[in-house]
Design a protein around this motif. Structure first.
Motif, PDB file in Angstrom:
ATOM      1  N   VAL A  76      -4.498   4.468 -25.563  1.00  0.00           N
ATOM      2  CA  VAL A  76      -4.235   4.535 -27.000  1.00  0.00           C
ATOM      3  C   VAL A  76      -4.393   3.123 -27.569  1.00  0.00           C
ATOM      4  CG1 VAL A  76      -2.596   5.244 -28.792  1.00  0.00           C
ATOM      5  CG2 VAL A  76      -2.594   6.403 -26.566  1.00  0.00           C
ATOM      6  N   GLY A  77      -5.373   2.922 -28.452  1.00  0.00           N
ATOM      7  CA  GLY A  77      -5.584   1.611 -29.065  1.00  0.00           C
ATOM      8  C   GLY A  77      -6.934   1.036 -28.696  1.00  0.00           C
ATOM      9  N   GLY A  78      -7.751   0.728 -29.714  1.00  0.00           N
ATOM     10  CA  GLY A  78      -9.096   0.202 -29.483  1.00  0.00           C
ATOM     11  C   GLY A  78      -9.189  -1.268 -29.806  1.00  0.00           C
TER      12      GLY A  78
ATOM     13  N   GLU B   3      -8.454   5.592 -30.757  1.00  0.00           N
ATOM     14  CA  GLU B   3      -8.116   4.537 -31.717  1.00  0.00           C
ATOM     15  C   GLU B   3      -7.813   5.196 -33.067  1.00  0.00           C
ATOM     16  OE1 GLU B   3      -7.470   1.265 -32.387  1.00  0.00           O
ATOM     17  OE2 GLU B   3      -7.499   1.905 -34.479  1.00  0.00           O
ATOM     18  N   ALA B   4      -6.675   4.825 -33.652  1.00  0.00           N
ATOM     19  CA  ALA B   4      -6.239   5.476 -34.890  1.00  0.00           C
ATOM     20  C   ALA B   4      -7.230   5.285 -36.038  1.00  0.00           C
ATOM     21  CB  ALA B   4      -4.871   4.935 -35.303  1.00  0.00           C
ATOM     22  N   ARG B   5      -7.826   4.097 -36.139  1.00  0.00           N
ATOM     23  CA  ARG B   5      -8.682   3.805 -37.291  1.00  0.00           C
ATOM     24  C   ARG B   5     -10.104   3.472 -36.841  1.00  0.00           C
ATOM     25  NH1 ARG B   5      -4.843   2.414 -41.466  1.00  0.00           N
ATOM     26  NH2 ARG B   5      -6.604   2.078 -42.854  1.00  0.00           N
ATOM     27  N   GLN B   6     -10.388   2.190 -36.637  1.00  0.00           N
ATOM     28  CA  GLN B   6     -11.718   1.771 -36.196  1.00  0.00           C
ATOM     29  C   GLN B   6     -11.530   0.754 -35.080  1.00  0.00           C
ATOM     30  OE1 GLN B   6     -12.417  -0.498 -40.140  1.00  0.00           O
ATOM     31  NE2 GLN B   6     -13.547  -1.743 -38.679  1.00  0.00           N
ATOM     32  N   ILE B   7     -12.593   0.525 -34.292  1.00  0.00           N
ATOM     33  CA  ILE B   7     -12.519  -0.493 -33.241  1.00  0.00           C
ATOM     34  C   ILE B   7     -12.136  -1.828 -33.896  1.00  0.00           C
ATOM     35  CG2 ILE B   7     -13.920  -1.807 -31.570  1.00  0.00           C
ATOM     36  CD1 ILE B   7     -13.272   1.161 -30.790  1.00  0.00           C
TER      37      ILE B   7
ATOM     38  N   ARG C  68      -1.171  -8.640 -37.958  1.00  0.00           N
ATOM     39  CA  ARG C  68       0.205  -8.611 -37.450  1.00  0.00           C
ATOM     40  C   ARG C  68       0.243  -9.108 -36.002  1.00  0.00           C
ATOM     41  NH1 ARG C  68       2.071  -2.769 -37.543  1.00  0.00           N
ATOM     42  NH2 ARG C  68       1.202  -2.769 -39.632  1.00  0.00           N
ATOM     43  N   ILE C  69       1.272  -9.899 -35.716  1.00  0.00           N
ATOM     44  CA  ILE C  69       1.470 -10.473 -34.374  1.00  0.00           C
ATOM     45  C   ILE C  69       2.780  -9.930 -33.814  1.00  0.00           C
ATOM     46  CG2 ILE C  69       2.138 -12.665 -33.249  1.00  0.00           C
ATOM     47  CD1 ILE C  69       0.073 -14.061 -35.055  1.00  0.00           C
ATOM     48  N   ALA C  70       2.802  -9.625 -32.509  1.00  0.00           N
ATOM     49  CA  ALA C  70       4.047  -9.156 -31.870  1.00  0.00           C
ATOM     50  C   ALA C  70       4.711 -10.327 -31.147  1.00  0.00           C
ATOM     51  CB  ALA C  70       3.722  -8.042 -30.870  1.00  0.00           C
TER      52      ALA C  70
ATOM     53  N   GLY D 184      -3.826 -13.571 -27.664  1.00  0.00           N
ATOM     54  CA  GLY D 184      -4.150 -12.305 -27.010  1.00  0.00           C
ATOM     55  C   GLY D 184      -5.607 -12.083 -26.663  1.00  0.00           C
ATOM     56  N   ILE D 185      -6.517 -13.001 -27.024  1.00  0.00           N
ATOM     57  CA  ILE D 185      -7.930 -12.704 -26.742  1.00  0.00           C
ATOM     58  C   ILE D 185      -8.147 -12.670 -25.231  1.00  0.00           C
ATOM     59  CG2 ILE D 185     -10.337 -13.361 -27.097  1.00  0.00           C
ATOM     60  CD1 ILE D 185      -9.500 -14.787 -29.671  1.00  0.00           C
ATOM     61  N   ALA D 186      -7.843 -13.797 -24.575  1.00  0.00           N
ATOM     62  CA  ALA D 186      -7.996 -13.796 -23.108  1.00  0.00           C
ATOM     63  C   ALA D 186      -6.879 -12.979 -22.439  1.00  0.00           C
ATOM     64  CB  ALA D 186      -8.040 -15.223 -22.588  1.00  0.00           C
TER      65      ALA D 186
HETATM   66  C1  LIG Z   1      -4.172 -13.179 -37.750  1.00  0.00           C
HETATM   67  C2  LIG Z   1      -4.079 -13.306 -36.254  1.00  0.00           C
HETATM   68  C3  LIG Z   1      -4.581 -14.445 -35.632  1.00  0.00           C
HETATM   69  C4  LIG Z   1      -4.589 -14.520 -34.235  1.00  0.00           C
HETATM   70  N1  LIG Z   1      -5.253 -15.566 -33.643  1.00  0.00           N
HETATM   71  C5  LIG Z   1      -5.464 -15.536 -32.300  1.00  0.00           C
HETATM   72  C6  LIG Z   1      -6.289 -16.501 -31.696  1.00  0.00           C
HETATM   73  O1  LIG Z   1      -6.906 -17.341 -32.352  1.00  0.00           O
HETATM   74  N2  LIG Z   1      -6.405 -16.476 -30.346  1.00  0.00           N
HETATM   75  C7  LIG Z   1      -5.811 -15.521 -29.580  1.00  0.00           C
HETATM   76  O2  LIG Z   1      -5.954 -15.541 -28.352  1.00  0.00           O
HETATM   77  N3  LIG Z   1      -5.051 -14.549 -30.152  1.00  0.00           N
HETATM   78  C8  LIG Z   1      -4.871 -14.521 -31.484  1.00  0.00           C
HETATM   79  N4  LIG Z   1      -4.144 -13.541 -32.068  1.00  0.00           N
HETATM   80  C9  LIG Z   1      -3.563 -12.484 -31.227  1.00  0.00           C
HETATM   81  C10 LIG Z   1      -4.579 -11.427 -30.820  1.00  0.00           C
HETATM   82  O3  LIG Z   1      -5.394 -11.069 -31.912  1.00  0.00           O
HETATM   83  C11 LIG Z   1      -3.829 -10.182 -30.304  1.00  0.00           C
HETATM   84  O4  LIG Z   1      -2.894 -10.560 -29.341  1.00  0.00           O
HETATM   85  C12 LIG Z   1      -4.791  -9.187 -29.701  1.00  0.00           C
HETATM   86  O5  LIG Z   1      -5.793  -8.821 -30.622  1.00  0.00           O
HETATM   87  C13 LIG Z   1      -4.034  -7.960 -29.218  1.00  0.00           C
HETATM   88  O6  LIG Z   1      -4.984  -7.018 -28.778  1.00  0.00           O
HETATM   89  P1  LIG Z   1      -4.531  -5.555 -28.433  1.00  0.00           P
HETATM   90  O7  LIG Z   1      -5.726  -4.817 -27.992  1.00  0.00           O
HETATM   91  O8  LIG Z   1      -3.373  -5.589 -27.484  1.00  0.00           O
HETATM   92  O9  LIG Z   1      -3.946  -4.945 -29.787  1.00  0.00           O
HETATM   93  P2  LIG Z   1      -4.697  -4.675 -31.198  1.00  0.00           P
HETATM   94  O10 LIG Z   1      -6.002  -5.362 -31.298  1.00  0.00           O
HETATM   95  O11 LIG Z   1      -3.705  -4.971 -32.269  1.00  0.00           O
HETATM   96  O12 LIG Z   1      -5.004  -3.140 -31.126  1.00  0.00           O
HETATM   97  C14 LIG Z   1      -4.017  -2.153 -31.240  1.00  0.00           C
HETATM   98  C15 LIG Z   1      -4.704  -0.904 -31.779  1.00  0.00           C
HETATM   99  O13 LIG Z   1      -3.859   0.221 -31.588  1.00  0.00           O
HETATM  100  C16 LIG Z   1      -4.168   1.143 -32.619  1.00  0.00           C
HETATM  101  N5  LIG Z   1      -3.059   2.116 -32.688  1.00  0.00           N
HETATM  102  C17 LIG Z   1      -1.757   1.902 -32.985  1.00  0.00           C
HETATM  103  N6  LIG Z   1      -1.065   3.065 -32.948  1.00  0.00           N
HETATM  104  C18 LIG Z   1      -1.947   4.037 -32.596  1.00  0.00           C
HETATM  105  C19 LIG Z   1      -1.836   5.448 -32.397  1.00  0.00           C
HETATM  106  N7  LIG Z   1      -0.686   6.110 -32.553  1.00  0.00           N
HETATM  107  N8  LIG Z   1      -2.957   6.156 -32.043  1.00  0.00           N
HETATM  108  C20 LIG Z   1      -4.152   5.515 -31.881  1.00  0.00           C
HETATM  109  N9  LIG Z   1      -4.299   4.173 -32.059  1.00  0.00           N
HETATM  110  C21 LIG Z   1      -3.215   3.443 -32.408  1.00  0.00           C
HETATM  111  C22 LIG Z   1      -4.321   0.262 -33.852  1.00  0.00           C
HETATM  112  O14 LIG Z   1      -5.032   0.903 -34.868  1.00  0.00           O
HETATM  113  C23 LIG Z   1      -5.009  -0.967 -33.271  1.00  0.00           C
HETATM  114  O15 LIG Z   1      -6.415  -0.941 -33.457  1.00  0.00           O
HETATM  115  C24 LIG Z   1      -4.045 -13.467 -33.458  1.00  0.00           C
HETATM  116  C25 LIG Z   1      -3.487 -12.353 -34.082  1.00  0.00           C
HETATM  117  C26 LIG Z   1      -3.532 -12.252 -35.470  1.00  0.00           C
HETATM  118  C27 LIG Z   1      -2.965 -11.010 -36.116  1.00  0.00           C
END
Ligand SMILES: Cc1cc2nc3c(=O)[nH]c(=O)nc-3n(C[C@H](O)[C@H](O)[C@H](O)COP(=O)(O)OP(=O)(O)OC[C@H]3O[C@@H](n4cnc5c(N)ncnc54)[C@H](O)[C@@H]3O)c2cc1C
Length: 423
Positions: free
Chosen positions: A34-36, A58-62, A339-341, A367-369
């Motif tokens: 769950v989550g793209g 993925e709820a919305r878009q990649i 949003r950041i966690a 979170g990228i790496a």
């Molecule tokens: C503005 C900003 C700047 C940042 N800068 C950096 C940086 O420079 N370097 C770095 O390393 N990190 C950075 N980060 C952190 C990094 O972007 C995140 O830690 C990382 O993208 C998390 O990836 P993820 O796949 O875990 O979650 P996300 O990319 O947040 O993906 C979660 C996905 O889950 C989907 N979702 C939620 N609920 C549901 C559901 N019920 N059903 C289906 N889909 C669902 C959402 O739509 C979303 O697309 C930054 C974050 C932000 C917000």
């Protein structure tokens, strides 16, 4: 020029194509994800490469979450200095995490190369810039520890920092040669393409509304179809909703906004000439980078306020003037936030929510790496690996104390900071 309401600049400028693929009907698979974003798609890519059948919802878009909105600083390690990670996690486990995440950017770069992901990758490092003498002390402590670990991380003098950034505003900087910058949406779309190529099914516009435990796994419900899976990875991080009780309450959500100028061409020849991205040591930190089209992108903690000519653009104007007095007025193209966690100890978590149901979460803005590497670790687990080999101890989910109060306090402080620093 992108309209101000787009998800981010990267949504418009990423070379990798977006795709929409809604779920209709009922699917049975080994692993449902769950989550793209980086975590979900890296799990899917690596699980599919290990021969597992998997399906991403993925709820919305990649890249709708942090993965399509971030700054694009491909940094090594975590937010915390390595010695603090070891102190909090324990020597051996902490050292392993520092080691693996120290190599995180190299791993991401290898994926980019292997799958020919078009994401404006630069490899000239990133700079953590000292906003004060105290900030420089913090960087010195980090530099000493990375040097002890043999990492190519170097403290820059005030003069060197000024030359690399093109600004005299900083007291010094820490140049990390392992790091780089990328177009975050380009990278996440490229991961999706690679995962599909490896055999993973990916569905967008498919919010999972219910997770129901079955005798042999899980049933995931969406509006137009269902997925039955033996195991589930929730990769929803800061965008977690009420799907699993208590998950949303397990971290403090904060915002980070960015404002992008129009392409500035030769006007910014002396600003970040080697194209490192930077962030500073201030408590309410800011970030600055260039993109491939020579836009300047400046950001800080808090939500984007006011759209075109609004507060965030005024803040950006003021900061660019402070940093680069010779630049002159610039025109802005777009602004956005994500949003950041945040977790109380600034460490990510891996929770086992139930049998065959896991979530890596809480990257604290780095979170990228880590998302890519944690996704790979989840695939290793699904392919028969042991929980004990994961990068973090597996824990139960716990509510973050006074989450609402903390989130409200931080957002108010960030908004005041924007007002104050836009004057
Ligand atoms: C503005 C900003 C700047 C940042 N800068 C950096 C940086 O420079 N370097 C770095 O390393 N990190 C950075 N980060 C952190 C990094 O972007 C995140 O830690 C990382 O993208 C998390 O990836 P993820 O796949 O875990 O979650 P996300 O990319 O947040 O993906 C979660 C996905 O889950 C989907 N979702 C939620 N609920 C549901 C559901 N019920 N059903 C289906 N889909 C669902 C959402 O739509 C979303 O697309 C930054 C974050 C932000 C917000």
């Amino acid at each position: 020029m992108p309209p101000p309401s787009t998800l981010s600049l990267w949504d418009e400028t990423a070379e990798e194509s977006d795709f929409r693929s809604p779920l209709t009907g009922d699917v049975t698979t080994d692993v449902a994800i769950v989550g793209g974003g980086y975590t979900g798609l890296s799990t899917a890519l690596h699980a599919a490469e290990r021969g597992l059948d998997c399906c991403v919802l993925e709820a919305r878009q990649i890249g709708f979450g942090g993965s399509g909105r971030n700054v694009g600083l491909l940094n090594a390690g975590l937010w915390l200095p390595p010695q603090d990670v070891r102190a909090k996690l324990g020597g051996e486990r902490g050292a392993r995490l520092v080691d693996i995440l120290g190599d995180g950017p190299a791993y991401v770069m290898s994926l980019i190369e292997r799958h020919q992901i078009r994401c404006e990758l630069t490899r000239s490092g990133t700079i953590h810039a000292a906003h004060s003498e105290d900030g420089l002390k913090d960087l010195t402590r980090r530099a000493e520890e990375w040097a002890r670990l043999g990492a190519p991380v170097r403290l820059l003098s005030r003069q060197e920092t000024a030359e690399k950034i093109g600004s005299h505003a900083f007291h010094g900087g820490l140049l990390d040669a392992r790091a780089g910058t990328l177009n975050p949406m380009g990278y996440v779309r490229g991961l999706a393409r690679a995962a599909k190529g490896a055999g993973a099914r990916i569905h967008t516009e498919a919010p999972v509304t219910k997770l129901i435990k079955q005798p042999d796994g899980w049933l995931l419900e969406t509006a137009h179809g269902t997925v039955r899976a033996k195991s589930v990875i929730l990769a929803t991080n800061a965008y977690s909703d009420g799907l699993w009780p208590g998950l949303e309450e397990s971290f403090v959500p904060i915002h980070f906004f960015q404002v992008a100028t129009v392409p500035l061409g030769a006007r910014i020849a002396s600003i970040l000439p080697e194209r490192q991205g930077i962030w500073d040591t201030g408590r309410i930190m800011f970030s600055l980078r260039r993109d491939a089209a020579d836009r300047l992108i400046i950001g800080s903690m808090g939500a984007a306020i006011g759209g075109a000519k609004g507060l965030s653009e005024r803040w950006a104007s003021r900061q660019l003037k402070r940093l680069f007095p010779d630049l002159g007025p610039v025109e802005f193209e777009t602004s956005w936030h994500g949003r950041i966690a945040m977790t109380a100890d600034h460490l990510p978590r891996i929770h086992r929510l139930d049998d065959g149901l896991y979530t890596p979460i809480g990257y604290n803005g780095r979170g990228i790496a880590p998302g890519t590497v944690f996704g790979k670790a989840m695939a290793d687990l699904l392919a028969g690996g042991a929980e004990a080999d994961l990068l973090m101890p597996v824990t139960d989910v716990r509510p973050e104390t006074a989450r609402g109060l903390k989130a409200g306090f931080y957002e108010a402080a960030f908004a005041v900071n924007q007002v104050f620093r836009s004057l």
